[in-house]
Motif scaffolding. Structure first.
Motif, PDB file in Angstrom:
ATOM      1  N   ALA A  74       0.853  -1.185   0.000  1.00  0.00           N
ATOM      2  CA  ALA A  74       0.000   0.000   0.000  1.00  0.00           C
ATOM      3  C   ALA A  74       0.887   1.231   0.000  1.00  0.00           C
ATOM      4  CB  ALA A  74      -0.926   0.009   1.208  1.00  0.00           C
ATOM      5  N   TYR A  75       0.417   2.286  -0.680  1.00  0.00           N
ATOM      6  CA  TYR A  75       1.182   3.519  -0.788  1.00  0.00           C
ATOM      7  C   TYR A  75       0.804   4.447   0.364  1.00  0.00           C
ATOM      8  CZ  TYR A  75       1.729   1.957  -5.658  1.00  0.00           C
ATOM      9  OH  TYR A  75       1.984   1.239  -6.803  1.00  0.00           O
ATOM     10  N   PHE A  76       1.774   4.775   1.202  1.00  0.00           N
ATOM     11  CA  PHE A  76       1.564   5.729   2.283  1.00  0.00           C
ATOM     12  C   PHE A  76       2.071   7.116   1.851  1.00  0.00           C
ATOM     13  CE2 PHE A  76       1.198   3.161   6.505  1.00  0.00           C
ATOM     14  CZ  PHE A  76       0.211   2.378   5.968  1.00  0.00           C
ATOM     15  N   THR A  77       2.054   8.046   2.776  1.00  0.00           N
ATOM     16  CA  THR A  77       2.378   9.446   2.511  1.00  0.00           C
ATOM     17  C   THR A  77       3.798   9.618   1.968  1.00  0.00           C
ATOM     18  OG1 THR A  77       0.865  10.166   4.230  1.00  0.00           O
ATOM     19  CG2 THR A  77       2.571  11.716   3.602  1.00  0.00           C
ATOM     20  N   GLY A  78       3.976  10.631   1.115  1.00  0.00           N
ATOM     21  CA  GLY A  78       5.296  10.918   0.566  1.00  0.00           C
ATOM     22  C   GLY A  78       5.337  12.253  -0.136  1.00  0.00           C
ATOM     23  N   SER A  79       6.147  12.346  -1.187  1.00  0.00           N
ATOM     24  CA  SER A  79       6.357  13.603  -1.891  1.00  0.00           C
ATOM     25  C   SER A  79       6.626  13.323  -3.365  1.00  0.00           C
ATOM     26  CB  SER A  79       7.535  14.371  -1.271  1.00  0.00           C
ATOM     27  OG  SER A  79       8.703  13.572  -1.244  1.00  0.00           O
ATOM     28  N   VAL A  80       6.668  14.398  -4.173  1.00  0.00           N
ATOM     29  CA  VAL A  80       6.895  14.281  -5.614  1.00  0.00           C
ATOM     30  C   VAL A  80       7.983  15.276  -6.006  1.00  0.00           C
ATOM     31  CG1 VAL A  80       5.861  14.659  -7.900  1.00  0.00           C
ATOM     32  CG2 VAL A  80       4.575  13.440  -6.135  1.00  0.00           C
ATOM     33  N   LEU A  81       8.797  14.895  -6.961  1.00  0.00           N
ATOM     34  CA  LEU A  81       9.862  15.757  -7.458  1.00  0.00           C
ATOM     35  C   LEU A  81       9.962  15.624  -8.972  1.00  0.00           C
ATOM     36  CD1 LEU A  81      12.617  13.829  -8.180  1.00  0.00           C
ATOM     37  CD2 LEU A  81      12.322  13.425  -5.730  1.00  0.00           C
ATOM     38  N   ILE A  82      10.659  16.562  -9.592  1.00  0.00           N
ATOM     39  CA  ILE A  82      10.953  16.511 -11.019  1.00  0.00           C
ATOM     40  C   ILE A  82      12.442  16.242 -11.186  1.00  0.00           C
ATOM     41  CG2 ILE A  82      10.901  17.732 -13.227  1.00  0.00           C
ATOM     42  CD1 ILE A  82       8.137  17.117 -12.089  1.00  0.00           C
ATOM     43  N   ASP A  83      12.781  15.136 -11.850  1.00  0.00           N
ATOM     44  CA  ASP A  83      14.170  14.729 -12.056  1.00  0.00           C
ATOM     45  C   ASP A  83      14.655  15.337 -13.369  1.00  0.00           C
ATOM     46  OD1 ASP A  83      16.606  13.514 -11.933  1.00  0.00           O
ATOM     47  OD2 ASP A  83      15.875  11.474 -12.267  1.00  0.00           O
ATOM     48  N   LYS A  84      15.030  16.599 -13.330  1.00  0.00           N
ATOM     49  CA  LYS A  84      15.339  17.344 -14.551  1.00  0.00           C
ATOM     50  C   LYS A  84      16.537  16.778 -15.310  1.00  0.00           C
ATOM     51  CE  LYS A  84      13.244  21.765 -13.298  1.00  0.00           C
ATOM     52  NZ  LYS A  84      13.421  23.243 -13.222  1.00  0.00           N
ATOM     53  N   ASP A  85      17.507  16.210 -14.596  1.00  0.00           N
ATOM     54  CA  ASP A  85      18.737  15.743 -15.242  1.00  0.00           C
ATOM     55  C   ASP A  85      18.809  14.231 -15.365  1.00  0.00           C
ATOM     56  OD1 ASP A  85      19.716  18.362 -15.537  1.00  0.00           O
ATOM     57  OD2 ASP A  85      20.441  18.361 -13.474  1.00  0.00           O
ATOM     58  N   ASN A  86      17.665  13.553 -15.166  1.00  0.00           N
ATOM     59  CA  ASN A  86      17.606  12.098 -15.336  1.00  0.00           C
ATOM     60  C   ASN A  86      18.576  11.367 -14.408  1.00  0.00           C
ATOM     61  OD1 ASN A  86      16.714   9.648 -16.379  1.00  0.00           O
ATOM     62  ND2 ASN A  86      18.210   9.669 -18.051  1.00  0.00           N
ATOM     63  N   SER A  87      18.688  11.809 -13.173  1.00  0.00           N
ATOM     64  CA  SER A  87      19.618  11.168 -12.246  1.00  0.00           C
ATOM     65  C   SER A  87      19.183   9.751 -11.893  1.00  0.00           C
ATOM     66  CB  SER A  87      19.745  12.004 -10.970  1.00  0.00           C
ATOM     67  OG  SER A  87      18.498  12.105 -10.298  1.00  0.00           O
ATOM     68  N   ALA A  88      17.889   9.462 -11.970  1.00  0.00           N
ATOM     69  CA  ALA A  88      17.389   8.132 -11.605  1.00  0.00           C
ATOM     70  C   ALA A  88      17.291   7.187 -12.794  1.00  0.00           C
ATOM     71  CB  ALA A  88      16.026   8.250 -10.937  1.00  0.00           C
TER      72      ALA A  88
ATOM     73  N   GLU B 124       4.038  -2.866   3.768  1.00  0.00           N
ATOM     74  CA  GLU B 124       3.782  -4.286   3.522  1.00  0.00           C
ATOM     75  C   GLU B 124       2.640  -4.753   4.422  1.00  0.00           C
ATOM     76  OE1 GLU B 124       7.233  -6.690   3.948  1.00  0.00           O
ATOM     77  OE2 GLU B 124       8.226  -5.850   2.174  1.00  0.00           O
ATOM     78  N   LYS B 125       1.571  -5.203   3.814  1.00  0.00           N
ATOM     79  CA  LYS B 125       0.382  -5.548   4.577  1.00  0.00           C
ATOM     80  C   LYS B 125       0.599  -6.760   5.489  1.00  0.00           C
ATOM     81  CE  LYS B 125      -2.279  -3.964   0.603  1.00  0.00           C
ATOM     82  NZ  LYS B 125      -3.208  -4.361  -0.478  1.00  0.00           N
ATOM     83  N   ASP B 126       1.384  -7.727   5.041  1.00  0.00           N
ATOM     84  CA  ASP B 126       1.554  -8.926   5.855  1.00  0.00           C
ATOM     85  C   ASP B 126       2.507  -8.694   7.024  1.00  0.00           C
ATOM     86  OD1 ASP B 126       3.826  -8.713   4.301  1.00  0.00           O
ATOM     87  OD2 ASP B 126       3.651 -10.701   3.378  1.00  0.00           O
ATOM     88  N   SER B 127       3.641  -8.061   6.794  1.00  0.00           N
ATOM     89  CA  SER B 127       4.637  -7.861   7.851  1.00  0.00           C
ATOM     90  C   SER B 127       4.455  -6.557   8.615  1.00  0.00           C
ATOM     91  CB  SER B 127       6.037  -7.870   7.239  1.00  0.00           C
ATOM     92  OG  SER B 127       6.227  -6.713   6.425  1.00  0.00           O
ATOM     93  N   LYS B 128       3.649  -5.608   8.052  1.00  0.00           N
ATOM     94  CA  LYS B 128       3.454  -4.257   8.603  1.00  0.00           C
ATOM     95  C   LYS B 128       4.710  -3.399   8.487  1.00  0.00           C
ATOM     96  CE  LYS B 128      -0.528  -5.878   9.786  1.00  0.00           C
ATOM     97  NZ  LYS B 128      -1.667  -5.721   8.845  1.00  0.00           N
ATOM     98  N   LYS B 129       5.684  -3.858   7.744  1.00  0.00           N
ATOM     99  CA  LYS B 129       6.921  -3.099   7.585  1.00  0.00           C
ATOM    100  C   LYS B 129       6.685  -1.838   6.751  1.00  0.00           C
ATOM    101  CE  LYS B 129      10.093  -4.373   4.670  1.00  0.00           C
ATOM    102  NZ  LYS B 129      11.166  -5.117   3.967  1.00  0.00           N
ATOM    103  N   GLN B 130       7.401  -0.773   7.123  1.00  0.00           N
ATOM    104  CA  GLN B 130       7.359   0.480   6.389  1.00  0.00           C
ATOM    105  C   GLN B 130       8.750   0.767   5.840  1.00  0.00           C
ATOM    106  OE1 GLN B 130       5.782   3.484   9.023  1.00  0.00           O
ATOM    107  NE2 GLN B 130       3.897   2.337   9.416  1.00  0.00           N
ATOM    108  N   ALA B 131       8.856   0.821   4.515  1.00  0.00           N
ATOM    109  CA  ALA B 131      10.109   1.143   3.838  1.00  0.00           C
ATOM    110  C   ALA B 131       9.810   2.207   2.790  1.00  0.00           C
ATOM    111  CB  ALA B 131      10.713  -0.107   3.200  1.00  0.00           C
TER     112      ALA B 131
END
Length: 489
Positions: A90-104, A119-126
């Motif tokens: 499941a998608y929790f809270t976060g942010s958005v950015l523009i990768d102008k120089d294609n670093s990713a 993760e729904k089964d383990s409840k882990k947050q990463a």
């Protein structure tokens, strides 16, 4: 964001799609529906999860998406911007950015969403990322998670480019430890821990939804400070003022040990500032979630649950006690005004109506300034009717401002009936109340925006009365008032 997964399931189960057959006469006319705050057509809205200004538009996400050119009118794009994760994520809270120089490596000028992957089964947050080439449909990165410390309380990343160090910075909460962790990266996929901040200020229960940004002090753009905002205790926000060198945040000299609260009302949380990728904005603007976790899922709104605050310009100002954050409504909201009304008068003892300003609905703005050089207790009763009201009261001797909504809602909402108060110092023997009322909420900006109060109300449709009251004679008032147009009609 606490309980996000449960609310995501609520959204999936209960939402009516954008293309649903909904009467134009009834949509946005539902009971309690705000008329100039953003709420989605149907379904849940929670934390702002990615605010950017890019290519002349404000882009806003709650993992649905809405766009705006003026932060007054809104174009809802989709209730589902995220695709590709398996059913255990499941998608929790976060942010958005523009990768102008294609670093990713997802392409030049790609939209990148950074969020907590739950993760729904383990409840882990990463922490995970998704990419988009149109800002509307985001594709899950198969190499996720990009940051994993095997924790169930590690969430809500804000990611931004730090020009002096030429690195991406991630600011993310270790919630129950009441810490903000800082990481850096050159490619948005490999992250290096650099420092922790906290606990500090209010650290009673939990920290989450951090934001970090720069503001000028007293309008001087050659003198800027960094401000870190942290949502706390699932009910409020505090802020810290200091310096950031790309790896660690340090408090300014003489920073108070006592908490600095962003909003002293009952319902303001998880605010985010807009990151300007066009480099054209003159002001730093934020919006928050008008809700509190005690009853966010229990409010009686029929269109869905939740909405966002009016947009606020943020600045830093020096006072005798030090530098403080100030917030004021954006000027563009003035375009909604109609039926202007003005009056100057000395307050009478007792309770009086305002002759000449009688709203037919709770969609209006009040801007009132009161003299405080005479001992008195005065204020407004708002949303009055059927024996209910919201009381805003000010004591000139103690400088105590009290807001009481105990008997305001026309429905029973568990844990809802509360009041709040704060010390608000007059300026030049005057106190200013700038008030925005919108169906089921009130936002009060006092004086120059140093003390702000946001609260939900939920009155019925006939509770539209406004009353002035005073215990003694001698208080003068100047009032300007306007009805406000619906942004949906």
């Amino acid at each position: 964001m606490k309980f996000t997964f449960a609310l995501y399931i609520f959204l999936l189960a209960g939402i009516v799609s954008v293309n649903a057959q909904v009467s134009s006469d009834s949509l946005y006319s539902e009971a309690y529906r705000p008329q100039y705050h953003f709420s989605p057509q149907k379904g849940w809205i929670g934390d702002p999860s990615g605010f950017i200004y890019y290519q002349g538009k404000y882009h806003m996400y709650w993992w649905g998406k809405v766009e705006s050119t003026d932060l007054v009118h809104y174009n809802e794009i989709t209730p589902f911007a995220m695709t590709g994760a398996n059913s255990n994520i499941a998608y929790f809270t976060g942010s958005v950015l523009i990768d102008k120089d294609n670093s990713a490596g997802f392409g030049k000028d790609a939209y990148i969403a950074a969020y907590t992957a739950f993760e729904k089964d383990s409840k882990k947050q990463a922490q995970g990322i998704s990419f988009s080439h149109d800002g509307k449909a985001f594709h899950y990165y198969e190499g996720n998670p990009v940051l994993d410390i095997w924790s169930t309380e590690f969430r809500d990343p804000t990611v931004f480019w730090h020009e002096p160090t030429q690195k991406w910075v991630m600011v993310v909460a270790k919630a129950l430890e009441k810490k903000i962790k800082f990481y850096t990266s050159t490619d948005l996929k490999n992250w290096t821990w650099t420092s922790d901040f906290g606990p500090a200020g209010d650290h009673e229960k939990s920290w989450e939804c951090p934001d970090l940004f720069q503001l000028p002090v007293d309008g001087d753009f050659n003198n800027k400070k960094w401000v870190m905002v942290v949502s706390i205790n699932w009910a409020q926000e505090q802020y810290f003022i200091g310096d950031f060198d790309g790896t660690s945040f340090t408090l300014m000299d003489n920073h108070p040990d006592t908490p600095l609260y962003l909003d002293k009302g009952l319902d303001f949380y998880a605010s985010r500032t807009f990151r300007d990728y066009d480099n054209t904005l003159k002001n730093t603007v934020s919006m928050g979630w008008v809700a509190t976790w005690d009853y966010a899922q229990l409010v009686p709104s029929g269109y869905g649950k939740g909405f966002w605050s009016i947009p606020r310009n943020l600045n830093l100002k020096t006072y005798k006690e030090g530098i403080r954050l100030i917030q004021n409504p954006i000027e563009q909201l003035q375009t909604l005004r109609y039926k202007p009304f003005s009056i100057k008068r000395s307050l009478q003892v007792g309770i009086q109506n305002i002759p000449g300003f009688v709203p037919e609905e709770n969609v209006y703005e009040l801007d009132a300034t009161f003299s405080t050089d005479t001992s008195n207790t005065f204020g407004f009763n708002l949303c009055t009717g059927d024996g209910r009201k919201v009381v805003i009261s000010y004591d000139t001797d103690s400088h105590n401002l009290v807001i009481d909504r105990t008997h305001s809602a026309d429905v029973a909402i568990p844990k809802f009936s509360r009041m709040t108060h704060a010390l608000v110092e007059p300026i030049d023997n005057k106190i200013r109340f700038h008030i925005f009322v919108d169906k089921s909420s009130i936002e009060l900006f006092t004086n120059d925006g140093k003390d702000v109060f946001t609260l939900l109300t939920y009155p019925n449709a006939s509770q539209t009365g406004i009353e002035l009251f005073a215990q003694k004679k001698g208080t003068n008032m100047e009032l300007n008032a306007w009805m406000l147009k619906s942004i949906w009609k």
